[in-house]
Design a protein around this motif. Sequence first.
Motif, PDB file in Angstrom:
ATOM      1  N   GLY A  21     -14.133  -4.338 -10.284  1.00  0.00           N
ATOM      2  CA  GLY A  21     -14.662  -3.248  -9.770  1.00  0.00           C
ATOM      3  C   GLY A  21     -15.888  -2.510 -10.334  1.00  0.00           C
ATOM      4  N   LYS A  58      -4.479  -3.979  -1.662  1.00  0.00           N
ATOM      5  CA  LYS A  58      -3.250  -3.489  -0.088  1.00  0.00           C
ATOM      6  C   LYS A  58      -3.879  -4.221   1.327  1.00  0.00           C
ATOM      7  CE  LYS A  58      -5.296   0.474  -0.758  1.00  0.00           C
ATOM      8  NZ  LYS A  58      -5.210   2.242  -0.825  1.00  0.00           N
ATOM      9  N   GLY A 105       0.788  -1.179  -0.005  1.00  0.00           N
ATOM     10  CA  GLY A 105       0.251   0.353  -0.042  1.00  0.00           C
ATOM     11  C   GLY A 105       0.593   0.989   0.057  1.00  0.00           C
ATOM     12  N   TYR A 142     -10.016  -5.572  -3.738  1.00  0.00           N
ATOM     13  CA  TYR A 142     -10.132  -4.697  -4.873  1.00  0.00           C
ATOM     14  C   TYR A 142      -8.928  -4.275  -5.488  1.00  0.00           C
ATOM     15  CZ  TYR A 142     -15.108  -5.210  -4.098  1.00  0.00           C
ATOM     16  OH  TYR A 142     -16.911  -6.127  -3.096  1.00  0.00           O
ATOM     17  N   LYS A 143      -8.453  -3.959  -5.098  1.00  0.00           N
ATOM     18  CA  LYS A 143      -6.710  -3.372  -4.595  1.00  0.00           C
ATOM     19  C   LYS A 143      -5.749  -4.434  -4.217  1.00  0.00           C
ATOM     20  CE  LYS A 143      -7.919   1.974  -5.008  1.00  0.00           C
ATOM     21  NZ  LYS A 143      -7.489   2.726  -4.939  1.00  0.00           N
ATOM     22  N   GLU A 193      -7.377  -6.494   0.926  1.00  0.00           N
ATOM     23  CA  GLU A 193      -7.890  -6.058   0.405  1.00  0.00           C
ATOM     24  C   GLU A 193      -8.510  -6.352  -1.458  1.00  0.00           C
ATOM     25  OE1 GLU A 193     -10.319  -2.862  -1.697  1.00  0.00           O
ATOM     26  OE2 GLU A 193      -8.444  -1.798  -0.690  1.00  0.00           O
ATOM     27  N   LYS A 240      -7.857 -10.523  -6.998  1.00  0.00           N
ATOM     28  CA  LYS A 240      -8.610  -9.241  -7.009  1.00  0.00           C
ATOM     29  C   LYS A 240     -10.368  -9.759  -7.690  1.00  0.00           C
ATOM     30  CE  LYS A 240      -4.420  -6.981  -7.090  1.00  0.00           C
ATOM     31  NZ  LYS A 240      -3.672  -6.128  -7.636  1.00  0.00           N
TER      32      LYS A 240
END
Length: 102
Positions: free
Chosen positions: A98, A84, A13, A81-82, A79, A95
């Motif tokens: 979105g 991180k 991140g 979606y990204k 996480e 992943k």
Amino acid sequence: MEAKFFRFLKVVGVGFKARTESAGRQLFLKLGYSHEVEFAVPPAVRVFCFKPNVICCTGIDKERVHQFAGAVRSSKPPEVYKGKGILYLDEVVKKKQGKKSK
């Protein structure tokens, strides 16, 4: 102390950092919160930071090493979606896609 078990954590991140103090007895994490997250390392575990984004937990008791690594990871789990957060070095985060714009 001979370290037999290792657990490597990767901090992913922008601006996320880890550092150790007092000879691996305390772990400080910058994880995008308004404060630093602080961990007191248990006596059976040693913590090293090779880079600001790689944490190594080692020790002779596998359960304690993995338990501490899990506690550190739970402060910012990966996480979807990204990607991180704090993840194990050999971990792969699947992943999600979105929102799609028309």
